[in-house]
Design a protein around this motif. Structure first.
Motif, PDB file in Angstrom:
ATOM      1  N   GLY A 232      12.231  14.507  42.002  1.00 40.89           N
ATOM      2  CA  GLY A 232      12.025  13.264  42.748  1.00 40.89           C
ATOM      3  C   GLY A 232      12.209  13.454  44.246  1.00 40.89           C
ATOM      4  N   GLU A 233      12.108  12.335  44.962  1.00 42.90           N
ATOM      5  CA  GLU A 233      12.220  12.359  46.420  1.00 42.90           C
ATOM      6  C   GLU A 233      13.516  11.680  46.843  1.00 42.90           C
ATOM      7  N   PHE A 234      14.270  12.366  47.721  1.00 43.86           N
ATOM      8  CA  PHE A 234      15.526  11.815  48.225  1.00 43.86           C
ATOM      9  C   PHE A 234      15.593  12.046  49.732  1.00 43.86           C
ATOM     10  N   SER A 235      16.301  11.158  50.380  1.00 48.77           N
ATOM     11  CA  SER A 235      16.476  11.341  51.824  1.00 48.77           C
ATOM     12  C   SER A 235      17.636  12.272  52.129  1.00 48.77           C
ATOM     13  N   ARG A 236      18.705  12.183  51.321  1.00 50.82           N
ATOM     14  CA  ARG A 236      19.864  13.071  51.493  1.00 50.82           C
ATOM     15  C   ARG A 236      20.363  13.476  50.109  1.00 50.82           C
ATOM     16  N   VAL A 237      20.296  14.776  49.859  1.00 48.11           N
ATOM     17  CA  VAL A 237      20.639  15.267  48.527  1.00 48.11           C
ATOM     18  C   VAL A 237      21.792  16.271  48.616  1.00 48.11           C
ATOM     19  N   GLY A 238      22.664  16.223  47.612  1.00 52.92           N
ATOM     20  CA  GLY A 238      23.779  17.155  47.541  1.00 52.92           C
ATOM     21  C   GLY A 238      23.743  17.951  46.250  1.00 52.92           C
ATOM     22  N   VAL A 239      24.607  18.955  46.159  1.00 50.32           N
ATOM     23  CA  VAL A 239      24.748  19.778  44.956  1.00 50.32           C
ATOM     24  C   VAL A 239      26.191  19.689  44.482  1.00 50.32           C
ATOM     25  N   LEU A 240      26.358  19.434  43.189  1.00 47.70           N
ATOM     26  CA  LEU A 240      27.677  19.401  42.574  1.00 47.70           C
ATOM     27  C   LEU A 240      27.788  20.557  41.588  1.00 47.70           C
ATOM     28  N   GLN A 242      29.606  22.521  38.545  1.00 50.17           N
ATOM     29  CA  GLN A 242      30.540  22.390  37.427  1.00 50.17           C
ATOM     30  C   GLN A 242      30.819  23.800  36.921  1.00 50.17           C
ATOM     31  N   GLU A 243      31.925  23.972  36.212  1.00 48.73           N
ATOM     32  CA  GLU A 243      32.465  25.306  35.968  1.00 48.73           C
ATOM     33  C   GLU A 243      31.653  26.168  35.012  1.00 48.73           C
ATOM     34  N   ASP A 244      30.656  25.605  34.334  1.00 52.94           N
ATOM     35  CA  ASP A 244      29.852  26.407  33.418  1.00 52.94           C
ATOM     36  C   ASP A 244      28.746  27.168  34.132  1.00 52.94           C
ATOM     37  N   ASP A 245      28.457  26.810  35.391  1.00 54.98           N
ATOM     38  CA  ASP A 245      27.400  27.512  36.120  1.00 54.98           C
ATOM     39  C   ASP A 245      27.678  27.496  37.619  1.00 54.98           C
ATOM     40  N   LEU A 246      28.543  28.403  38.042  1.00 54.69           N
ATOM     41  CA  LEU A 246      28.847  28.501  39.467  1.00 54.69           C
ATOM     42  C   LEU A 246      27.712  29.166  40.235  1.00 54.69           C
ATOM     43  N   SER A 247      26.770  29.809  39.538  1.00 57.26           N
ATOM     44  CA  SER A 247      25.610  30.385  40.223  1.00 57.26           C
ATOM     45  C   SER A 247      24.704  29.310  40.804  1.00 57.26           C
ATOM     46  N   ALA A 248      24.884  28.069  40.379  1.00 50.55           N
ATOM     47  CA  ALA A 248      24.045  26.978  40.885  1.00 50.55           C
ATOM     48  C   ALA A 248      24.221  26.765  42.374  1.00 50.55           C
ATOM     49  N   ILE A 249      25.314  27.272  42.943  1.00 53.34           N
ATOM     50  CA  ILE A 249      25.469  27.192  44.397  1.00 53.34           C
ATOM     51  C   ILE A 249      24.327  27.917  45.087  1.00 53.34           C
ATOM     52  N   ASP A 250      23.720  28.884  44.392  1.00 57.45           N
ATOM     53  CA  ASP A 250      22.576  29.619  44.939  1.00 57.45           C
ATOM     54  C   ASP A 250      21.253  28.983  44.524  1.00 57.45           C
ATOM     55  N   TRP A 251      21.026  28.840  43.215  1.00 62.10           N
ATOM     56  CA  TRP A 251      19.690  28.400  42.798  1.00 62.10           C
ATOM     57  C   TRP A 251      19.450  26.903  42.991  1.00 62.10           C
ATOM     58  N   LEU A 252      20.507  26.119  43.179  1.00 61.87           N
ATOM     59  CA  LEU A 252      20.338  24.721  43.585  1.00 61.87           C
ATOM     60  C   LEU A 252      20.680  24.523  45.061  1.00 61.87           C
ATOM     61  N   GLY A 253      21.738  25.198  45.507  1.00 64.49           N
ATOM     62  CA  GLY A 253      22.223  24.975  46.872  1.00 64.49           C
ATOM     63  C   GLY A 253      21.282  25.466  47.943  1.00 64.49           C
ATOM     64  N   ASP A 254      20.390  26.407  47.605  1.00 63.28           N
ATOM     65  CA  ASP A 254      19.466  26.942  48.610  1.00 63.28           C
ATOM     66  C   ASP A 254      18.201  26.105  48.753  1.00 63.28           C
ATOM     67  N   ARG A 255      18.082  25.053  47.972  1.00 62.69           N
ATOM     68  CA  ARG A 255      16.877  24.223  48.074  1.00 62.69           C
ATOM     69  C   ARG A 255      16.856  23.468  49.397  1.00 62.69           C
ATOM     70  N   SER A 256      15.672  23.299  49.933  1.00 66.94           N
ATOM     71  CA  SER A 256      15.552  22.598  51.210  1.00 66.94           C
ATOM     72  C   SER A 256      16.000  21.150  51.043  1.00 66.94           C
ATOM     73  N   GLY A 257      16.632  20.643  52.040  1.00 70.06           N
ATOM     74  CA  GLY A 257      17.067  19.246  52.022  1.00 70.06           C
ATOM     75  C   GLY A 257      18.479  19.038  51.534  1.00 70.06           C
ATOM     76  N   VAL A 258      19.135  20.093  51.003  1.00 69.37           N
ATOM     77  CA  VAL A 258      20.514  19.946  50.556  1.00 69.37           C
ATOM     78  C   VAL A 258      21.420  19.845  51.773  1.00 69.37           C
ATOM     79  N   VAL A 259      22.199  18.768  51.839  1.00 65.92           N
ATOM     80  CA  VAL A 259      23.031  18.531  53.022  1.00 65.92           C
ATOM     81  C   VAL A 259      24.521  18.684  52.744  1.00 65.92           C
ATOM     82  N   ALA A 260      24.910  18.768  51.464  1.00 68.90           N
ATOM     83  CA  ALA A 260      26.337  18.872  51.146  1.00 68.90           C
ATOM     84  C   ALA A 260      26.512  19.497  49.769  1.00 68.90           C
ATOM     85  N   CYS A 261      27.598  20.259  49.601  1.00 71.76           N
ATOM     86  CA  CYS A 261      27.938  20.871  48.317  1.00 71.76           C
ATOM     87  C   CYS A 261      29.410  20.607  48.008  1.00 71.76           C
ATOM     88  N   ALA A 262      29.711  20.459  46.733  1.00 68.70           N
ATOM     89  CA  ALA A 262      31.092  20.306  46.280  1.00 68.70           C
ATOM     90  C   ALA A 262      31.155  20.765  44.834  1.00 68.70           C
TER      91      ALA A 262
END
Length: 379
Positions: A232-240, A242-262
C-alpha cells in the motif's frame, strides 16, 4: 563462530554431527542455533556461507538441518490450531501434575537416571542441549517415566536459548508419536552409549514399547498459505522488529520511505509462559544489537504504539511472526494501532514464501524444494 565452523560444515559434519561429546566439546556442531532461531544469522545467509566452502552435495546434511527449522515452522504455520491445542493441554497437565513427585525429581536433576540428570543440569546451566540429547531426553521423559509430553516441551521452551515454538513443540510431538501416526521415538541404552561417546549408559530399563498418547492432539489437515496484504501507500512508514526475524532490519528496513525503526520483545508474554530471564535477556541483547543506533527495544505493546504515534507513522511494517508467542499479540497490536490511524502491514520473506507451502507432509517431501532455493541464492 560462523567463520570458524564453516570449514567443518561439509563431509565432516555429516559424519560426526550425531555424536554428543558433552558441553565442553562442541566442535562437531555449529552451536549457531540461538542466533539462527532469531535470524541474527538467517537461514539463507547461513546456506550462502556454507556454499562458499563446500558443494551442496558435501554440505547436504548441514543444509538439511538448517531447512528442518523452516520445515517445522511451515508445518505449524499451516496447522495453527496445533499450537493452541498444546497450550490448552499444557494448562491441564500443569494442574494435574502440580504435586507429582517424579516430575519434581526430574526437574531438580534428581531422577536417579544419570544421563537425564546431567542433561537437566546442562539445559538449566547453558540453555542448550545437543539435538540427540533432546531426543533421548524426550523419549525417556514420555515413554520410560510416563510424564506428559506437554510438560517436557514446556521445560525445554523455558530454558533453551534457541527455543522455538514450532521446532520444540513439534519435535516433542514427534517423539511422542503424534507427528506421524504410528511412529514414535524410543531411546535405547546402546544408542545413548554410542552417540554420547561412551559418557552414558543408562542402568535403568528404558521403554521398549511407546506410551499411547491421546490422539486428540493429532495433526489436523494443512491449511493453505494465504497471501498477505499488499504494502500500500503511506506517507510515513516504520519497521517493527520482533524476535523471530531480526534480519528484517535489513530486508524491511532498507525499503525507501522508512523513517523509523524499533523492536518489541513482549516481556509480559515471556513471563506468562515462564520463560527464563536468561532467555529473555539473550534475545533482548540480540535485538538491541540488530537495531544498534537505529531504534530502541520496547517490552510492552503500548510503548510501541506511543513510539509510532510520536513518529507520526501511518504505516508500520513487521515480518510475519511464526505461530507461537506472537500469535495472539499480533491482532492485539493491529487493533490498537488501527485506533491510532496506523496500519500494521505484515510482510513475508521470500524464503518462507517459497518453503512453507511445501510443509504439508513429511520432511522428505519438503526437501524437494531445497534445490530451487539454492538456485535462487546462487544465481
Amino acid at each position: 563462530m560462523l567463520e570458524a565452523f564453516m570449514p567443518r560444515a561439509g563431509v565432516e559434519y555429516g559424519r560426526r554431527r550425531n555424536i554428543d561429546y558433552g558441553p565442553k566439546s562442541r566442535m562437531n556442531v555449529s552451536g549457531l542455533s540461538p542466533w539462527v532461531r532469531q535470524r541474527v544469522i538467517p537461514e539463507w545467509e547461513l546456506i550462502t556461507e556454507v556454499l562458499k566452502h563446500h558443494t551442496s552435495g558435501e554440505a547436504s546434511k548441514f543444509i538439511d538441518e538448517v531447512c528442518w527449522r523452516t520445515y517445522w515452522k511451515g508445518w505449524l504455520r499451516l496447522r495453527p490450531t496445533v499450537w493452541d491445542d498444546y497450550i490448552a493441554e499444557l494448562a491441564k497437565d500443569r494442574d494435574a501434575m502440580a504435586d507429582h513427585l517424579r516430575l519434581q525429581s526430574v526437574l531438580a536433576a534428581d531422577s536417579g537416571i544419570d544421563c537425564m540428570d546431567a542433561w537437566t543440569r546442562e539445559l538449566i546451566d547453558t540453555g542448550y542441549l545437543h539435538n540427540h540429547a533432546r531426543m533421548w531426553y524426550a523419549s525417556i521423559w514420555i515413554h520410560t517415566l510416563h510424564l506428559p509430553w506437554s510438560l517436557g516441551a514446556d521445560f525445554f521452551m523455558r530454558h533453551l536459548l534457541d527455543g522455538d515454538p514450532a521446532v520444540n513443540t513439534l519435535s516433542w510431538r514427534w517423539v511422542a508419536g503424534l507427528h506421524t501416526q504410528g511412529k514414535s521415538y524410543l531411546a535405547t541404552a546402546s544408542n545413548i552409549q554410542t552417540y554420547s561417546n561412551g559418557r552414558f549408559f543408562p542402568q535403568v530399563p528404558l521403554a521398549t514399547v511407546p506410551v499411547e498418547v491421546s490422539q486428540s492432539s493429532g495433526a489436523p489437515p494443512a491449511d493453505t498459505l494465504e497471501p498477505l496484504m499488499p504494502l500500500g501507500e503511506f506517507s510515513r512508514v516504520g519497521v517493527l522488529l520482533q524476535e523471530d526475524d531480526l534480519s528484517a532490519i535489513d530486508w524491511l528496513g532498507d525499503r525507501s520511505g522508512v523513517v523509523a525503526c524499533a523492536g518489541c520483545l513482549p516481556q509480559q508474554t515471556y513471563s506468562q509462559h515462564g520463560i527464563e530471564p536468561s532467555v529473555f535477556n539473550f534475545r533482548h541483547a540480540c535485538m538491541a544489537d540488530a537495531l544498534a543506533s537505529k531504534g530502541a527495544v520496547y517490552t510492552q505493546l503500548l510503548e510501541v504504539v506511543e513510539w509510532a504515534r510520536n513518529h507520526a507513522l501511518d504505516g508500520l511494517l513487521i515480518a510475519e511472526p511464526p505461530i507461537g508467542l506472537w500469535t495472539h499479540l499480533l491482532p492485539e497490536l493491529e487493533d490498537t494501532l488501527r485506533r491510532e490511524g496506523i496500519q500494521l502491514v505484515v510482510q513475508r520473506h521470500w524464503w518462507d514464501e517459497h518453503f512453507y507451502p511445501h510443509a504439508r507432509a513429511g520432511f522428505f517431501r519438503f526437501k524437494k524444494a531445497i534445490p530451487a532455493a539454492i538456485d535462487h541464492l546462487t544465481s
